[in-house]
Design an enzyme around this catalytic site. Structure first.
Site, PDB file in Angstrom:
ATOM      1  N   LEU A  39     110.177  39.705  30.621  1.00  0.00           N
ATOM      2  CA  LEU A  39     109.566  38.735  31.523  1.00  0.00           C
ATOM      3  C   LEU A  39     108.480  37.983  30.759  1.00  0.00           C
ATOM      4  N   GLY A  40     108.423  36.679  30.970  1.00  0.00           N
ATOM      5  CA  GLY A  40     107.435  35.870  30.253  1.00  0.00           C
ATOM      6  C   GLY A  40     108.097  34.990  29.211  1.00  0.00           C
ATOM      7  N   CYS A  43     107.409  31.700  25.775  1.00  0.00           N
ATOM      8  CA  CYS A  43     105.993  31.347  25.772  1.00  0.00           C
ATOM      9  C   CYS A  43     105.114  32.573  25.540  1.00  0.00           C
ATOM     10  N   GLY A 115     122.709  37.570  32.439  1.00  0.00           N
ATOM     11  CA  GLY A 115     123.467  37.014  33.555  1.00  0.00           C
ATOM     12  C   GLY A 115     124.409  35.919  33.110  1.00  0.00           C
ATOM     13  N   THR A 139     117.173  29.388  31.530  1.00  0.00           N
ATOM     14  CA  THR A 139     117.473  30.251  30.383  1.00  0.00           C
ATOM     15  C   THR A 139     116.779  29.841  29.092  1.00  0.00           C
ATOM     16  N   GLY A 140     116.014  28.745  29.137  1.00  0.00           N
ATOM     17  CA  GLY A 140     115.129  28.434  28.020  1.00  0.00           C
ATOM     18  C   GLY A 140     115.784  27.896  26.773  1.00  0.00           C
ATOM     19  N   GLU A 198     108.576  15.998   6.712  1.00  0.00           N
ATOM     20  CA  GLU A 198     108.906  15.339   7.986  1.00  0.00           C
ATOM     21  C   GLU A 198     109.726  14.093   7.683  1.00  0.00           C
ATOM     22  N   LEU A 309     107.546  22.383  27.217  1.00  0.00           N
ATOM     23  CA  LEU A 309     106.194  22.930  27.334  1.00  0.00           C
ATOM     24  C   LEU A 309     106.154  23.936  28.468  1.00  0.00           C
ATOM     25  N   HIS A 435      75.472  16.080  28.915  1.00  0.00           N
ATOM     26  CA  HIS A 435      74.984  15.905  27.553  1.00  0.00           C
ATOM     27  C   HIS A 435      74.411  17.212  27.048  1.00  0.00           C
TER      28      HIS A 435
HETATM   29  C1  LIG Z   1     106.322  28.818  18.423  1.00  0.00           C
HETATM   30  C2  LIG Z   1     106.212  28.191  19.774  1.00  0.00           C
HETATM   31  C3  LIG Z   1     104.972  27.795  20.241  1.00  0.00           C
HETATM   32  C4  LIG Z   1     104.852  27.212  21.493  1.00  0.00           C
HETATM   33  N1  LIG Z   1     103.619  26.857  21.951  1.00  0.00           N
HETATM   34  C5  LIG Z   1     103.501  26.279  23.160  1.00  0.00           C
HETATM   35  C6  LIG Z   1     102.220  25.939  23.666  1.00  0.00           C
HETATM   36  O1  LIG Z   1     101.179  26.166  23.042  1.00  0.00           O
HETATM   37  N2  LIG Z   1     102.135  25.359  24.879  1.00  0.00           N
HETATM   38  C7  LIG Z   1     103.258  25.088  25.620  1.00  0.00           C
HETATM   39  O2  LIG Z   1     103.106  24.563  26.706  1.00  0.00           O
HETATM   40  N3  LIG Z   1     104.475  25.427  25.187  1.00  0.00           N
HETATM   41  C8  LIG Z   1     104.618  26.009  23.969  1.00  0.00           C
HETATM   42  N4  LIG Z   1     105.864  26.366  23.532  1.00  0.00           N
HETATM   43  C9  LIG Z   1     107.015  26.063  24.389  1.00  0.00           C
HETATM   44  C10 LIG Z   1     107.196  27.079  25.484  1.00  0.00           C
HETATM   45  O3  LIG Z   1     107.283  28.356  24.925  1.00  0.00           O
HETATM   46  C11 LIG Z   1     108.434  26.748  26.294  1.00  0.00           C
HETATM   47  O4  LIG Z   1     108.335  25.431  26.757  1.00  0.00           O
HETATM   48  C12 LIG Z   1     108.596  27.653  27.493  1.00  0.00           C
HETATM   49  O5  LIG Z   1     108.667  28.978  27.086  1.00  0.00           O
HETATM   50  C13 LIG Z   1     109.834  27.260  28.273  1.00  0.00           C
HETATM   51  O6  LIG Z   1     109.999  28.085  29.353  1.00  0.00           O
HETATM   52  P1  LIG Z   1     111.464  28.365  29.939  1.00  0.00           P
HETATM   53  O7  LIG Z   1     111.245  29.194  31.135  1.00  0.00           O
HETATM   54  O8  LIG Z   1     112.179  27.107  30.076  1.00  0.00           O
HETATM   55  O9  LIG Z   1     112.220  29.181  28.805  1.00  0.00           O
HETATM   56  P2  LIG Z   1     111.862  30.547  28.036  1.00  0.00           P
HETATM   57  O10 LIG Z   1     110.407  30.798  27.998  1.00  0.00           O
HETATM   58  O11 LIG Z   1     112.606  30.440  26.757  1.00  0.00           O
HETATM   59  O12 LIG Z   1     112.490  31.629  28.973  1.00  0.00           O
HETATM   60  C14 LIG Z   1     113.861  31.810  29.131  1.00  0.00           C
HETATM   61  C15 LIG Z   1     114.096  33.241  29.523  1.00  0.00           C
HETATM   62  O13 LIG Z   1     115.394  33.385  29.969  1.00  0.00           O
HETATM   63  C16 LIG Z   1     115.948  34.570  29.455  1.00  0.00           C
HETATM   64  N5  LIG Z   1     117.390  34.399  29.411  1.00  0.00           N
HETATM   65  C17 LIG Z   1     118.079  33.478  28.696  1.00  0.00           C
HETATM   66  N6  LIG Z   1     119.382  33.584  28.958  1.00  0.00           N
HETATM   67  C18 LIG Z   1     119.528  34.604  29.852  1.00  0.00           C
HETATM   68  C19 LIG Z   1     120.622  35.172  30.494  1.00  0.00           C
HETATM   69  N7  LIG Z   1     121.841  34.737  30.270  1.00  0.00           N
HETATM   70  N8  LIG Z   1     120.412  36.180  31.349  1.00  0.00           N
HETATM   71  C20 LIG Z   1     119.178  36.655  31.579  1.00  0.00           C
HETATM   72  N9  LIG Z   1     118.096  36.135  30.997  1.00  0.00           N
HETATM   73  C21 LIG Z   1     118.268  35.111  30.149  1.00  0.00           C
HETATM   74  C22 LIG Z   1     115.304  34.721  28.097  1.00  0.00           C
HETATM   75  O14 LIG Z   1     115.321  36.057  27.665  1.00  0.00           O
HETATM   76  C23 LIG Z   1     113.910  34.214  28.377  1.00  0.00           C
HETATM   77  O15 LIG Z   1     113.058  35.233  28.764  1.00  0.00           O
HETATM   78  C24 LIG Z   1     106.005  26.986  22.281  1.00  0.00           C
HETATM   79  C25 LIG Z   1     107.256  27.394  21.807  1.00  0.00           C
HETATM   80  C26 LIG Z   1     107.358  27.988  20.574  1.00  0.00           C
HETATM   81  C27 LIG Z   1     108.689  28.419  20.105  1.00  0.00           C
HETATM   82  C1  LIG Z   2      64.307  22.616  24.772  1.00  0.00           C
HETATM   83  C2  LIG Z   2      64.981  21.619  25.663  1.00  0.00           C
HETATM   84  C3  LIG Z   2      66.359  21.602  25.730  1.00  0.00           C
HETATM   85  C4  LIG Z   2      67.017  20.686  26.540  1.00  0.00           C
HETATM   86  N1  LIG Z   2      68.389  20.675  26.571  1.00  0.00           N
HETATM   87  C5  LIG Z   2      69.026  19.789  27.356  1.00  0.00           C
HETATM   88  C6  LIG Z   2      70.447  19.729  27.384  1.00  0.00           C
HETATM   89  O1  LIG Z   2      71.132  20.465  26.678  1.00  0.00           O
HETATM   90  N2  LIG Z   2      71.041  18.843  28.184  1.00  0.00           N
HETATM   91  C7  LIG Z   2      70.325  17.996  28.972  1.00  0.00           C
HETATM   92  O2  LIG Z   2      70.928  17.206  29.683  1.00  0.00           O
HETATM   93  N3  LIG Z   2      68.983  17.995  28.959  1.00  0.00           N
HETATM   94  C8  LIG Z   2      68.316  18.879  28.173  1.00  0.00           C
HETATM   95  N4  LIG Z   2      66.947  18.865  28.146  1.00  0.00           N
HETATM   96  C9  LIG Z   2      66.248  17.925  29.003  1.00  0.00           C
HETATM   97  C10 LIG Z   2      66.195  16.516  28.397  1.00  0.00           C
HETATM   98  O3  LIG Z   2      65.628  16.570  27.125  1.00  0.00           O
HETATM   99  C11 LIG Z   2      65.403  15.597  29.310  1.00  0.00           C
HETATM  100  O4  LIG Z   2      65.948  15.628  30.596  1.00  0.00           O
HETATM  101  C12 LIG Z   2      65.424  14.160  28.824  1.00  0.00           C
HETATM  102  O5  LIG Z   2      64.895  14.069  27.535  1.00  0.00           O
HETATM  103  C13 LIG Z   2      64.632  13.297  29.792  1.00  0.00           C
HETATM  104  O6  LIG Z   2      64.631  11.992  29.367  1.00  0.00           O
HETATM  105  P1  LIG Z   2      63.404  11.033  29.739  1.00  0.00           P
HETATM  106  O7  LIG Z   2      63.793   9.710  29.201  1.00  0.00           O
HETATM  107  O8  LIG Z   2      63.066  11.153  31.152  1.00  0.00           O
HETATM  108  O9  LIG Z   2      62.163  11.621  28.941  1.00  0.00           O
HETATM  109  P2  LIG Z   2      61.894  11.950  27.425  1.00  0.00           P
HETATM  110  O10 LIG Z   2      63.146  12.222  26.704  1.00  0.00           O
HETATM  111  O11 LIG Z   2      60.860  12.967  27.428  1.00  0.00           O
HETATM  112  O12 LIG Z   2      61.381  10.597  26.835  1.00  0.00           O
HETATM  113  C14 LIG Z   2      60.153  10.053  27.167  1.00  0.00           C
HETATM  114  C15 LIG Z   2      59.722   9.164  26.041  1.00  0.00           C
HETATM  115  O13 LIG Z   2      58.639   8.388  26.450  1.00  0.00           O
HETATM  116  C16 LIG Z   2      57.684   8.350  25.408  1.00  0.00           C
HETATM  117  N5  LIG Z   2      56.398   8.106  26.036  1.00  0.00           N
HETATM  118  C17 LIG Z   2      55.753   8.890  26.913  1.00  0.00           C
HETATM  119  N6  LIG Z   2      54.616   8.327  27.308  1.00  0.00           N
HETATM  120  C18 LIG Z   2      54.543   7.143  26.666  1.00  0.00           C
HETATM  121  C19 LIG Z   2      53.587   6.095  26.656  1.00  0.00           C
HETATM  122  N7  LIG Z   2      52.504   6.144  27.386  1.00  0.00           N
HETATM  123  N8  LIG Z   2      53.825   5.028  25.878  1.00  0.00           N
HETATM  124  C20 LIG Z   2      54.933   4.945  25.105  1.00  0.00           C
HETATM  125  N9  LIG Z   2      55.849   5.913  25.077  1.00  0.00           N
HETATM  126  C21 LIG Z   2      55.641   6.985  25.860  1.00  0.00           C
HETATM  127  C22 LIG Z   2      57.789   9.684  24.738  1.00  0.00           C
HETATM  128  O14 LIG Z   2      57.317   9.623  23.418  1.00  0.00           O
HETATM  129  C23 LIG Z   2      59.280   9.929  24.817  1.00  0.00           C
HETATM  130  O15 LIG Z   2      59.955   9.420  23.680  1.00  0.00           O
HETATM  131  C24 LIG Z   2      66.270  19.764  27.310  1.00  0.00           C
HETATM  132  C25 LIG Z   2      64.875  19.762  27.226  1.00  0.00           C
HETATM  133  C26 LIG Z   2      64.243  20.669  26.405  1.00  0.00           C
HETATM  134  C27 LIG Z   2      62.759  20.647  26.330  1.00  0.00           C
END
Ligand SMILES: Cc1cc2nc3c(=O)[nH]c(=O)nc-3n(C[C@H](O)[C@H](O)[C@H](O)COP(=O)(O)OP(=O)(O)OC[C@H]3O[C@@H](n4cnc5c(N)ncnc54)[C@H](O)[C@@H]3O)c2cc1C
Ligand SMILES: Cc1cc2nc3c(=O)[nH]c(=O)nc-3n(C[C@H](O)[C@H](O)[C@H](O)COP(=O)(O)OP(=O)(O)OC[C@H]3O[C@@H](n4cnc5c(N)ncnc54)[C@H](O)[C@@H]3O)c2cc1C
Lengths: 457, 58, 457
Positions: A39-40, A43, A115, A139-140, A198, A309, A435
């Site tokens: 089963l599975g 994929c 089957g 059947t894949g 390719e 897929l 952000h």
């Molecule tokens: C290397 C590789 C990487 C992949 N990576 C991705 C990915 O990252 N993302 C993605 O979306 N897809 C990926 N795929 C594709 C994905 O695996 C297939 O699209 C998906 O498995 C198709 O599903 P299916 O049910 O059609 O067939 P299958 O998954 O092949 O299933 C068919 C099933 O039917 C059974 N079966 C067949 N004939 C009979 C029978 N007569 N009686 C009873 N049972 C039977 C088989 O045993 C099998 O279990 C990848 C495929 C490969 C080969």
């Molecule tokens: C440690 C830390 C991590 C953070 N991580 C995230 C995050 O991952 N994601 C996120 O969305 N937010 C994060 N924030 C919040 C984010 O930084 C603030 O929400 C954002 O900077 C606010 O923007 P602002 O323009 O209001 O103020 P500020 O970015 O503080 O800008 C104000 C500006 O005005 C200037 N200024 C102030 N007074 C005067 C003045 N009188 N004259 C001229 N210039 C002046 C200052 O110099 C400054 O450049 C984080 C904050 C901190 C402290």
């Protein structure tokens, strides 16, 4: 020999099949879920989950290697593949346990075995006959190869690649699509030399062209080599390695060749055609509501032509269960399904590329904006570069979101809602994003497209 | 087995969230509108058209 | 001695002030921006940006320490504070350069010096008189202390904490709000012993209570100590350290005491009251459209009572510029502004807590759902625990999103749109989120709240 009857029979317990089963029981239907393996499905056991575990080990390796830059003194002593494997297997095992528990708790009958469809309402599993008022085919897929390219030995697919118990010295990867670039990224992070081959002119050719180009640049910086626009011709192997020859005569030597040229539908020999279901090159043909040509038989997931897929499988499964229950669910086109490629840098997109939007709406009817992650505080802190490109219809909705950069896959949910809800950038502009996040870069891009860039010109 | 539920969608204003938000900002009452979008969804154009309608019609 | 005339004069060049200036020139107004220190204000130089650089160094330290779990062999040899400082300063310097370039390129006149409001239209900067048709007050905030608690020596505020050139052995942190928990998290990751002293019953008391509790559990696991619900009484210091005494007589010994008990408005002595502007405990009182009681004078950012966040400042600044230009922008309440706390685990929220929603809509008119990140594949891979809690009005919109877990801050953009657009979970349910992402956990929570959980009961 027994007969079991259900409202719904699902053939295949992967992403698509089990989602259909879960939703159907929620809606009061009885469900028999037939699974021959675990089963599975792909994929869980061979796809999404284990590759993302590897990619995380790769990320950890890169972070450790570059930690001095952030004031952290660490010595990087290489990769312990056995521990990587333990980690990967542990993740899969715990998710598998969770899924089994869920399926049991929801009251789905799981039928173990392979089957075969024997009528529009009947699946044969060994001696047992499983009958459903409706049937969902799920059947894949399996790793395809190219004509004349035999898998075996040093020529492997993703299944073997996942389970390697060593880091190869040098790997060749055939195919620069999602699976190819993900493995290339992992191996490079683990210290291997990697060359991607390719045939199309770009890596990740299904993505926005500007994204492909940025990936190529990033990969080059990481030391991942690639050959673009030249087709594979042949490969030979011996004890010491593989030699890949391209159509222009150039060669690539490596320890291994990973073949990642796409996935075929796993439908051969399952009786679909015999029952009269329209199948094209293995894929089951459905209408946009996932109904096959045979009433009462639906198909979901990778066997339905389009994006392969897991979450498309989930969506298909839920859709079909609701359709059968008469809820009239809405159709989501493939175009509006988010795609994430988990290499480093990550890629995520949803909706139209610029080129496709121009084709659909007219070149002068669309506008685009590309925000460089260089302007984004959190991205700078993470040390990533990349961009977010948006495509909108002029005076109209956002129709495409295309991102590249570390961790951007996590931003695609917002893009997905925006595109599917046809939001205008002006709808989003009043809501300043938190952000400093990478998410804020998406906010900046929306602001710019609404004609009021904040931290950009 | 759990009871088959109807989608609670019936109670949900028949439009997408950004269009509903726009309607709120513009003061357009969606319950007065018939949607022209897919499956009767109220579109942005429906909202704007309502706004453009002369007050006499209200 | 000169007089300069502008359409708009902005006093203070922090997040709020420079955003107002940037948007106003975009709208065709001439702008004089008065700044006594550095453009970018608290956020860029002493707040958001440098703290998040520290937090990233902290994350890198944690990843390196725990890398064995992922199969990466590293030896963690401690923190190099000089390199941490170089990294932090480098990030701030590059963002500062970018901001200065942007402000110049957009054609804003920057007036260096301390300004004082001398009439509703006039700011005096040294010998110069700066006159505006409208004036925006944006002077920001400063670290407050408690009555009788003097800052100095080993008793420091965030400004000094940021610039420490060593890792303290043991720190006491007075205040368990955002700034307090962020520094506690950094120091702990750097190897210090940390005790947080919070007078209210919970850490991050402005967050959903279940989130506070999870943070407390996670901090305890990380070895961060805290005292809750008991007030600070006094502190003494000598060469060897500080001794903090609480009202119940218990004491905390440490090398340093960080005072993080909130920020006051930096408005003293700037002439606001003299010109007739209503000021309450330093904060400038405005209506919901940010107008002070004196026509033509507006206030933005931290000096306006409410959330003290950089993106609220941005939003205020943009709002006021548009208001002055007659665009009639929409008001976004503080409640609907996303909050992120960047400690490990991260916290992100927007909208009503369960308690506040119950108060506003009635206990039986709301419903909530809490999705455990334990069910989310990507979170398991990252090794994080946590949850996503949603609050909706019954048969109505989602009014609150509350998350805790590694990296959840990046998911809040989606939450923000959902809450501000008053989306229903049913609006989102058809759009399955990308697998396997953390973003998907948000998707699962929406699905569950729509009555159709996928990977949950
Ligand atoms: C290397 C590789 C990487 C992949 N990576 C991705 C990915 O990252 N993302 C993605 O979306 N897809 C990926 N795929 C594709 C994905 O695996 C297939 O699209 C998906 O498995 C198709 O599903 P299916 O049910 O059609 O067939 P299958 O998954 O092949 O299933 C068919 C099933 O039917 C059974 N079966 C067949 N004939 C009979 C029978 N007569 N009686 C009873 N049972 C039977 C088989 O045993 C099998 O279990 C990848 C495929 C490969 C080969
Ligand atoms: C440690 C830390 C991590 C953070 N991580 C995230 C995050 O991952 N994601 C996120 O969305 N937010 C994060 N924030 C919040 C984010 O930084 C603030 O929400 C954002 O900077 C606010 O923007 P602002 O323009 O209001 O103020 P500020 O970015 O503080 O800008 C104000 C500006 O005005 C200037 N200024 C102030 N007074 C005067 C003045 N009188 N004259 C001229 N210039 C002046 C200052 O110099 C400054 O450049 C984080 C904050 C901190 C402290």
């Amino acid at each position: 020999m027994s007969e079991q009857n259900f409202d719904l029979v699902v053939l295949g317990g992967g992403s698509g099949g089990y989602a259909a089963a879960l939703r159907a029981v929620q809606l009061g239907l009885t469900v028999g879920l037939i699974e021959k393996g675990k089963l599975g499905g792909t994929c869980l056991h061979l796809g999404c989950i284990p590759t993302k575990a590897l990619l995380h080990s790769a990320e950890v390796a890169d972070v450790s290697r570059e930690s001095a830059k952030y004031g952290v003194k660490t010595q990087f002593d290489g990769i312990d593949m056995q521990a990587v494997t333990t980690f990967r297997e542990g993740i899969v095992a715990s998710k598998f346990k969770g899924l089994q528990g869920l399926i049991k708790a929801r009251g789905i009958t799981v039928i173990a075995g392979e089957g075969r469809l024997v009528s529009p309402t009947t699946v044969q599993v060994g001696e047992d006959t499983i009958v459903g008022k409706n049937v969902v085919l799920a059947t894949g897929s399996y790793s395809r190869s190219l004509p004349g390219l035999e898998i075996g030995g040093r020529v492997i697919t993703s299944e073997t690649a996942l389970e390697l118990d060593y880091v190869p010295r040098k790997v060749a990867v055939l195919g620069g699509g999602v699976i190819g670039v993900e493995f290339a990224s992992v191996w490079r992070s683990f210290g291997a030399d990697v060359t991607i081959i390719e045939a199309l002119p770009h890596l990740v050719p299904n993505e926005e062209e500007s994204v492909s180009k940025q990936l190529e640049r990033a990969f080059r910086k990481r030391g991942i080599e690639y050959s673009l626009g030249i087709r594979f011709q042949s490969v030979s192997q011996d004890e010491s390695g593989v030699v890949v020859t391209l159509e222009n005569g150039s060669t690539v030597e490596a320890d291994l060749l990973l073949v990642a040229v796409g996935r075929g539908a796993a439908t051969a020999g399952l009786g679909f055609e015999e029952v009269g279901i329209t199948v094209d090159r293995g894929f089951v043909i459905t209408d946009e509501r996932l109904a096959t040509n045979i009433p009462g038989v639906y198909a979901v997931g990778d066997i339905v032509p389009g994006l392969q897929l897991a979450h498309r499988g989930f969506q298909h499964g839920i859709f079909v269960a609701e359709e059968i229950a008469g809820l009239n669910p809405i159709v989501v086109e493939d175009l509006n399904i988010p795609k994430v490629t988990y290499c480093d840098p990550e890629i995520a997109s949803v909706g139209y590329s610029e080129a496709k939007a121009a084709e659909k709406f007219g070149t002068d009817k669309i506008s685009t904006y590309e925000y460089n992650l260089g302007g984004n505080g959190k991205s700078s802190i993470l040390g990533t570069s990349g961009s977010i490109k948006l495509v909108r219809v002029v005076d109209g909705p956002i129709v495409g979101v295309h991102m590249i950069g570390a961790r951007v896959g996590e931003l695609i949910g917002e893009g997905q809602l925006v595109v599917n809800w046809e939001a205008y950038p002006e709808d989003i502009a009043p809501f300043l994003h938190a952000h400093p996040t990478q998410n804020e870069a998406l906010g900046e891009a929306f602001l710019a497209l609404a004609g009021k860039p904040l931290h950009a010109m | 087995a759990p009871e088959a539920e109807a989608e609670p969608a019936a109670s949900r204003p028949r439009s997408t969230p950004p269009v509903r938000a726009l309607a709120r900002v513009l003061g357009v009452d969606l319950s007065q509108l018939t949607g022209t979008g897919p499956t009767g969804l109220i579109t942005r154009e429906d909202v704007r058209a309502q706004l453009a309608r002369p007050a006499a019609e209200e």
